[in-house]
Write a protein that holds these residues in place. Sequence first.
Motif, mmCIF file in Angstrom:
data_model
loop_
_atom_site.group_PDB
_atom_site.id
_atom_site.type_symbol
_atom_site.label_atom_id
_atom_site.label_comp_id
_atom_site.label_asym_id
_atom_site.label_seq_id
_atom_site.Cartn_x
_atom_site.Cartn_y
_atom_site.Cartn_z
ATOM 1 N N VAL A 19 1.753 1.574 42.302
ATOM 2 C CA VAL A 19 1.666 2.471 41.256
ATOM 3 C C VAL A 19 2.948 3.522 40.998
ATOM 4 C CG1 VAL A 19 -1.079 2.930 41.027
ATOM 5 C CG2 VAL A 19 0.614 4.053 42.586
ATOM 6 N N GLY A 20 3.938 3.211 41.900
ATOM 7 C CA GLY A 20 5.189 3.632 41.812
ATOM 8 C C GLY A 20 5.419 4.919 42.644
ATOM 9 N N LEU A 21 4.776 5.001 43.871
ATOM 10 C CA LEU A 21 4.730 6.064 44.642
ATOM 11 C C LEU A 21 5.175 6.031 46.030
ATOM 12 C CD1 LEU A 21 1.236 8.038 44.220
ATOM 13 C CD2 LEU A 21 3.623 8.697 43.081
ATOM 14 N N GLY A 22 6.318 6.695 46.670
ATOM 15 C CA GLY A 22 6.868 6.588 47.727
ATOM 16 C C GLY A 22 7.974 5.375 47.927
ATOM 17 N N PHE A 23 8.651 5.500 47.165
ATOM 18 C CA PHE A 23 9.810 4.562 47.300
ATOM 19 C C PHE A 23 10.987 5.046 47.974
ATOM 20 C CE2 PHE A 23 7.983 2.042 43.280
ATOM 21 C CZ PHE A 23 7.897 0.751 44.299
ATOM 22 N N GLU A 24 11.140 6.334 48.046
ATOM 23 C CA GLU A 24 12.435 6.787 48.824
ATOM 24 C C GLU A 24 12.397 6.438 50.294
ATOM 25 O OE1 GLU A 24 10.034 8.793 47.215
ATOM 26 O OE2 GLU A 24 11.284 9.438 45.390
ATOM 27 N N ILE A 25 13.671 6.248 50.700
ATOM 28 C CA ILE A 25 13.838 5.540 52.029
ATOM 29 C C ILE A 25 13.027 6.264 53.073
ATOM 30 C CG2 ILE A 25 15.685 4.727 53.675
ATOM 31 C CD1 ILE A 25 17.371 4.215 51.407
ATOM 32 N N LYS A 26 13.384 7.604 52.974
ATOM 33 C CA LYS A 26 12.747 8.416 53.989
ATOM 34 C C LYS A 26 11.249 8.373 54.006
ATOM 35 C CE LYS A 26 14.230 13.017 55.737
ATOM 36 N NZ LYS A 26 14.793 14.356 55.343
ATOM 37 N N THR A 27 10.550 8.379 52.749
ATOM 38 C CA THR A 27 9.131 8.307 52.663
ATOM 39 C C THR A 27 8.607 6.854 53.162
ATOM 40 O OG1 THR A 27 9.651 9.483 50.473
ATOM 41 C CG2 THR A 27 7.196 8.977 50.959
ATOM 42 N N ALA A 28 9.447 5.847 52.719
ATOM 43 C CA ALA A 28 9.141 4.561 53.187
ATOM 44 C C ALA A 28 9.035 4.317 54.575
ATOM 45 C CB ALA A 28 9.817 3.645 52.656
ATOM 46 N N ASN A 29 9.944 5.028 55.213
ATOM 47 C CA ASN A 29 10.119 4.862 56.661
ATOM 48 C C ASN A 29 8.981 5.647 57.414
ATOM 49 O OD1 ASN A 29 12.205 3.047 57.142
ATOM 50 N ND2 ASN A 29 13.784 4.907 57.135
ATOM 51 N N LEU A 30 8.843 6.826 57.012
ATOM 52 C CA LEU A 30 7.865 7.773 57.573
ATOM 53 C C LEU A 30 6.412 6.975 57.328
ATOM 54 C CD1 LEU A 30 8.347 11.585 56.493
ATOM 55 C CD2 LEU A 30 7.925 10.375 58.849
ATOM 56 N N SER A 31 6.153 6.543 55.959
ATOM 57 C CA SER A 31 4.876 6.020 55.784
ATOM 58 C C SER A 31 4.620 4.649 56.932
ATOM 59 C CB SER A 31 4.502 5.716 54.384
ATOM 60 O OG SER A 31 5.671 4.824 53.967
ATOM 61 N N GLY A 32 5.829 4.037 56.810
ATOM 62 C CA GLY A 32 5.816 2.862 57.862
ATOM 63 C C GLY A 32 5.313 3.234 59.178
ATOM 64 N N LEU A 33 5.954 4.331 59.973
ATOM 65 C CA LEU A 33 5.614 4.786 60.946
ATOM 66 C C LEU A 33 4.067 5.174 61.272
ATOM 67 C CD1 LEU A 33 8.408 7.173 62.457
ATOM 68 C CD2 LEU A 33 7.401 5.069 63.670
ATOM 69 N N ALA A 34 3.616 5.842 60.243
ATOM 70 C CA ALA A 34 2.123 6.544 59.967
ATOM 71 C C ALA A 34 1.346 5.039 60.074
ATOM 72 C CB ALA A 34 1.927 7.308 58.777
ATOM 73 N N VAL A 35 1.643 4.045 59.469
ATOM 74 C CA VAL A 35 0.853 2.950 59.239
ATOM 75 C C VAL A 35 0.697 2.368 60.630
ATOM 76 C CG1 VAL A 35 0.862 0.548 58.561
ATOM 77 C CG2 VAL A 35 1.069 2.026 56.921
ATOM 78 N N VAL A 36 1.759 2.171 61.466
ATOM 79 C CA VAL A 36 1.873 1.428 62.849
ATOM 80 C C VAL A 36 0.830 2.415 63.627
ATOM 81 C CG1 VAL A 36 3.280 0.777 64.643
ATOM 82 C CG2 VAL A 36 3.984 0.325 62.640
ATOM 83 N N ALA A 37 1.008 3.836 63.684
ATOM 84 C CA ALA A 37 0.482 4.578 64.509
ATOM 85 C C ALA A 37 -0.971 4.504 64.298
ATOM 86 C CB ALA A 37 1.002 5.985 64.278
ATOM 87 N N LEU A 38 -1.414 4.842 62.967
ATOM 88 C CA LEU A 38 -2.763 4.702 62.580
ATOM 89 C C LEU A 38 -3.224 3.453 62.942
ATOM 90 C CD1 LEU A 38 -3.073 5.920 58.881
ATOM 91 C CD2 LEU A 38 -4.605 6.758 60.875
ATOM 92 N N ALA A 39 -2.769 2.259 62.864
ATOM 93 C CA ALA A 39 -3.356 0.940 63.234
ATOM 94 C C ALA A 39 -3.789 0.781 64.573
ATOM 95 C CB ALA A 39 -2.513 -0.319 62.698
#
Lengths: 126, 130
Positions: free
Chosen positions: A93-113
């Motif tokens: 839906v076009g949210l969170g494409f900035e490099i910083k946001t993408a890196n952060l959300s990636g880290l969050a995903v790994v931690a949450l998992a």
Amino acid sequence: MTIERPLSPHLQIYRLPFTAILSIAHRLSGLFLYLGFVFFAWAAIMSKFFPDCAMKCLQCLLTCRVTLFVLFLWTLLFFYHMFNGIRHLFWDVGLGFEIKTANLSGLAVVALAIICNFLIWYCIFY
Amino acid sequence: MQNFVSHFKKVKNLGASGGAATHHFLMQRLSAIFLLPVVFWALISLLCLFHKILHGQINAPLWDFLQSQSLFYYIPLILMIIVGIYHGMLGIQVIIEDYIQCKIMKHFFIISCKLFSFFTILIFLFTFIL
């Protein structure tokens, strides 16, 4: 009539930054999850038609430590794929494409998992 | 009027596949969104089942115990496996399309993957209807 289409960027061609590693991990985990689901489906089918044999196999499998370890990894892949899938839905839906946001959300995903995986196995045994 | 048309409508049926690609995209997202609550429900019911088994509330063989449980435990599991296999089939189609370049091999693998998936789903459903 053949159309020459551009190929996907292949793994050997580009360097792999963090987000790219997460991306290929999403695919790989999806593949293993598919195999797991197919296994569970066939296990259910077999236990319906050959209950005695299936029960024996299940007992053999569940008493073996390797199975538990594989199951542990499988649930880790499961949670990873689920959280990363939510991340992909946000991208759709076009949210969170900035490099910083993408890196952060990636880290969050790994931690949450990892957290969810330990939590669910803790809940099973205690 | 164009202002009121969604982005999805604008791209639908464009492209070389004649609409199949957009349909594939849409179905993959829809099955993913459908799976989220189902997975949550399935995890809870699995935890309940495991809890009963591991904490000794059963006085019958495991197989009889599993058959005696309420259908509410199994509905999310059945839904999760069926929709999960369908979602996985769509995903594996993308992987094959991306990494196998020989056209014959590509279509062979995609068709066999789809046939195997639908065959598995069909027999799986059949075992529960019986």
